[in-house]
Design an enzyme around this catalytic site. Structure first.
Site, mmCIF file in Angstrom:
data_model
loop_
_atom_site.group_PDB
_atom_site.id
_atom_site.type_symbol
_atom_site.label_atom_id
_atom_site.label_comp_id
_atom_site.label_asym_id
_atom_site.label_seq_id
_atom_site.Cartn_x
_atom_site.Cartn_y
_atom_site.Cartn_z
ATOM 1 N N SER A 1 0.845 -1.203 0.000
ATOM 2 C CA SER A 1 0.000 0.000 0.000
ATOM 3 C C SER A 1 0.879 1.251 0.000
ATOM 4 O O SER A 1 0.403 2.346 -0.295
ATOM 5 C CB SER A 1 -0.925 0.010 1.222
ATOM 6 N N LYS B 1 4.330 -11.573 3.096
ATOM 7 C CA LYS B 1 2.891 -11.769 2.840
ATOM 8 C C LYS B 1 2.696 -11.801 1.333
ATOM 9 O O LYS B 1 3.321 -11.016 0.607
ATOM 10 C CB LYS B 1 2.075 -10.626 3.457
ATOM 11 N N GLU C 1 -9.468 -9.529 3.613
ATOM 12 C CA GLU C 1 -9.766 -8.130 3.284
ATOM 13 C C GLU C 1 -11.110 -7.996 2.574
ATOM 14 O O GLU C 1 -11.380 -8.691 1.580
ATOM 15 C CB GLU C 1 -8.638 -7.549 2.400
HETATM 16 O O1 KIV Z 1 -0.519 -3.390 1.560
HETATM 17 C C1 KIV Z 1 -1.205 -3.351 2.592
HETATM 18 O O2 KIV Z 1 -1.179 -2.383 3.377
HETATM 19 C C2 KIV Z 1 -2.049 -4.494 2.876
HETATM 20 C C3 KIV Z 1 -3.113 -4.304 3.909
HETATM 21 C C4 KIV Z 1 -4.193 -3.525 3.325
HETATM 22 C C5 KIV Z 1 -3.557 -5.595 4.466
HETATM 23 O O3 KIV Z 1 -1.917 -5.502 2.267
#
Ligand code: KIV
Length: 278
Positions: free
Chosen positions: A45, A113, A182
């Protein structure tokens, strides 16, 4: 002592809710560290809230490493989870592992992740079997925004909800230590949370998840162009910053800043000697 994945998994058992926030820089990481947040996400993000891209797909491995390093310098106690950026885990197991290892070894994260369910189960298993903890990410997966047709709630039909349940089980079997859910209906998130043994971390997935994650800019009111429904503004820091900057500009223009307090004195002897030279 740094939070470990084992501690996070244990929290599901004890019922202790898991708060998680994003961080992209050293100063924010320092604050989160001091407040003893258990997990920090260096999310892709950052492409939108820090770099100003229209989506996360433009974020590169180099961007991620740059920001993870800054966060790792400030966050000594939380478990740092780093997003694998767009396409960095879709070009075969060897390249995926190399990229995951870079986020850990060069960046300083403790886990990675990646977005997706059954389609990424095999690469997830490969990363985990090589000693790198993985967090899954299901539901609205922002790296697929062009395929999803926008940032929409996912899993609304029985067929799509059933697929998400299968995805969650596939990730659990692949060895993830937790998974982000999400933008899915709260009752679907509850069902998934009950059916998997590892913690679910919700964002727009209701109160029944084992933990919650938010983009820090959203909860601090720092992004004015888009406010997702799932985000609550805890402090209007964007507005406070705007009024502070306005006052600063006014004081510079009027000569009210800087004062004596923000200035450095010169010894009068040095001044008189200087005048002889000048
Ligand atoms: O990139 C991010 O901040 C995320 C969150 C929205 C879970 O993947």
């Amino acid at each position: 002592m740094r939070t470990t994945t084992a501690t996070i998994i244990k929290m599901k058992g004890t019922g202790e809710a898991i708060p998680m926030l994003t961080a992209y820089d050293y100063s924010t990481a320092r604050v989160l560290d001091e407040l003893e947040i258990p997990m920090v996400l260096v999310g892709d993000s950052l492409g939108m809230v820090v770099l100003g891209y229209e989506s996360t797909v433009y974020v590169t491995m180099d961007d991620m490493v740059h920001h993870i390093k800054a966060v790792a310098r400030g966050a000594k106690r939380p478990l740092i989870v780093a997003d694998m950026p767009f396409m960095s885990y879709r070009n075969g197991k060897a390249e995926t592992l190399k990229n995951a290892a870079r986020l850990i070894q060069e960046g300083g994260a403790q886990a990675v992740k990646l977005e997706g369910g059954e389609s990424v189960a095999e690469v997830t298993r490969h990363i985990v079997s090589n000693g790198i903890p993985v967090m899954g990410h299901l539901g609205l997966t922002p790296q697929s925004v062009y395929q999803l047709g926008g940032y929409k709630v996912q899993g609304k039909t029985p067929k799509k909800a059933a697929q998400l349940l299968r995805d969650a089980k596939a990730l659990e079997e692949a060895g993830v230590f937790s998974m982000v859910l999400e933008s899915i209906p709260a009752l679907l998130a509850k069902l998934i949370t009950e059916r998997v043994s590892i913690p679910t971390i919700g964002i727009g997935a209701g109160v029944h998840c084992d933990g919650q994650v938010q983009v820090i800019h959203d909860i601090l009111g720092l992004v004015s162009d888009f406010h997702p429904k799932h985000a609550k503004t805890y402090a209007p820091l964007g507005d406070l910053a705007a009024s502070a900057i306005t006052r600063y500009m006014e004081e510079v223009r009027s000569g009210a800043f800087p004062t004596e307090k923000e200035s450095f004195r010169m010894n009068p002897d040095v001044l008189s000697e200087l005048i002889q030279y000048a």
